[in-house]
Design an enzyme around this catalytic site. Structure first.
Site, PDB file in Angstrom:
ATOM      1  N   GLU A 225       0.875  -1.173   0.000  1.00 17.17           N
ATOM      2  CA  GLU A 225       0.000   0.000   0.000  1.00 17.17           C
ATOM      3  C   GLU A 225       0.911   1.220   0.000  1.00 17.17           C
ATOM      4  OE1 GLU A 225      -3.224   2.471   2.674  1.00 17.17           O
ATOM      5  OE2 GLU A 225      -2.494   0.548   3.413  1.00 17.17           O
ATOM      6  N   CYS A 259      -1.736   9.301   3.517  1.00 18.00           N
ATOM      7  CA  CYS A 259      -1.441   8.923   2.133  1.00 18.00           C
ATOM      8  C   CYS A 259      -2.619   9.196   1.199  1.00 18.00           C
ATOM      9  CB  CYS A 259      -1.015   7.459   2.039  1.00 18.00           C
ATOM     10  SG  CYS A 259      -2.252   6.287   2.614  1.00 18.00           S
TER      11      CYS A 259
END
Length: 376
Positions: A225, A259
């Protein structure tokens, strides 16, 4: 001499990690497919660990940050993780059932096809500092629901939290089921070399490449990720007021160290002045004082200096900087940076060439939709 010392240190780290993995592997082989009651018990213990120690967890994360809003930690980490555990408890029995699959009876007459859910084994997790509880407990929930065990390698920026987890975890799980690994320097790469049954990594693209390269020698499956440049595009017909509230809320959350935060925004040139005005109004109302305990610090000096340098670079190359907090300037002592808009950024600026990970929002004006599509 230094090379010999470094080599010895990496050998010690590798030996320690391999021993932990072997202990988990042995325990897994003794009970390769935990039953429903065991998995339910693991999930309840995971939930109990969070509930019993949420105050200490909040304090440890704040210590690691220098200051982290307690409300943000509870909302985004503790409560969200508990919600995920509750969801898994509700659906666990169904997930464990054998599933039927279609069979082509012309090719395979009389055949039956079934999917039998089974644990993979020992899972390695590499967890970043920005949401260390959410990004460990949410995957752990799935890992335990599926009957696996886990080794969790925490960030070098999460030392206080890591040591807390190492202290409290044995009261809920043996190390053969769950072990927390502190980053003391050089641990990450050795951790990635272990022959796990799967590795989960959350972090930057560069580190992700290194993890995948190390894991490839064992053909270990890896889930990455990774961060990136996430744009927001405001259509000229959309409500600027609503857009600003949504974008600025996430941009100030955790001081933009997310993020999935908006990394830059496209605003139609006819709405640019209104966007700036609404953004100022949002900050005046919701986060007027960066020294408040509810405004989170930048994680470390390196990150703080990088963000400050990106603002200097942008201004030197012609961008207009708007400090939305008005009178307050960045504070290196508390590592707090006000929310900034960067107007008219250009492609040669650092701020458009890497993930920002801070409370800074480049604003790009546009005339036609094609400009936006071509840029993105």
């Amino acid at each position: 001499m230094n090379n010999e010392s470094d080599f010895s240190n990496s050998e010690i780290i590798a030996t320690t990690l391999n021993s932990s993995l072997e202990n988990q592997r042995i325990a897994q082989h003794k009970n390769p497919i935990p039953n429903f009651q065991q998995r339910k018990s693991d999930l309840l213990n995971l939930k109990k660990m969070l509930n019993d120690h949420k105050t200490e967890i909040v304090a440890a994360i704040s210590q690691d940050y220098g200051n982290r809003s307690h409300h943000e930690t509870l909302l985004l980490e503790v409560f969200s993780s508990i919600d995920g555990i509750n969801h898994s408890l509700k659906h666990l029995k169904k997930w464990m059932k054998v599933q039927r699959r279609h069979v082509d009876f012309i090719v395979y007459p009389g055949a039956k096809n079934r999917v039998i859910p089974q644990p993979m084994g020992v899972i390695g997790m590499i967890v970043p500092w920005n949401f260390p509880i959410n990004l460990s407990f949410v995957p752990l929930t799935s890992i335990f629901a599926a009957g696996n065990s886990a080794m969790v390698k925490m960030s070098e920026n999460s030392i206080a939290l890591t040591r807390l987890m190492q202290k409290i975890s044995p009261d809920y799980f043996p190390k053969e089921k769950l072990e927390w690994i502190e980053e003391t320097g050089g641990v990450g790469i050795e951790f990635s070399k272990l022959p796990f049954d799967k590795i989960l990594f959350t972090g930057s693209g560069d580190t992700g490449r290194a993890v995948m390269k190390a894991a490839s020698k064992n053909l270990t499956p890896v889930i990455l990720e990774l961060g990136g440049k996430s744009p927001a595009i405001i259509d000229p017909e959309y409500s600027i007021d609503k857009a600003v509230k949504r974008i600025m809320y996430v941009k100030q959350l955790n001081a933009g160290q997310i993020c999935t935060a908006v990394d830059y925004v496209f605003v139609h040139e006819s709405k640019l002045d209104l966007f700036v005005e609404k953004a100022k109004h949002y900050v005046d109302k919701h986060c007027p004082d960066i020294e408040s305990v509810d405004y989170t610090s930048i994680i470390d000096d390196v990150s703080y200096k990088r963000l400050e340098a990106s603002l200097i670079d942008a201004e030197a190359k012609g961008a207009t900087l708007i400090n939305l907090s008005g009178r307050q300037a960045s504070n290196p002592d508390t590592r707090k940076i006000p929310l900034y808009l960067v107007l008219n950024p250009s492609a040669d600026m650092d701020i458009l060439n890497r993930e920002i990970f801070g409370p800074i929002l480049p604003v790009i004006s546009y005339k036609k939709t094609e400009e936006v599509v071509n840029y993105v």
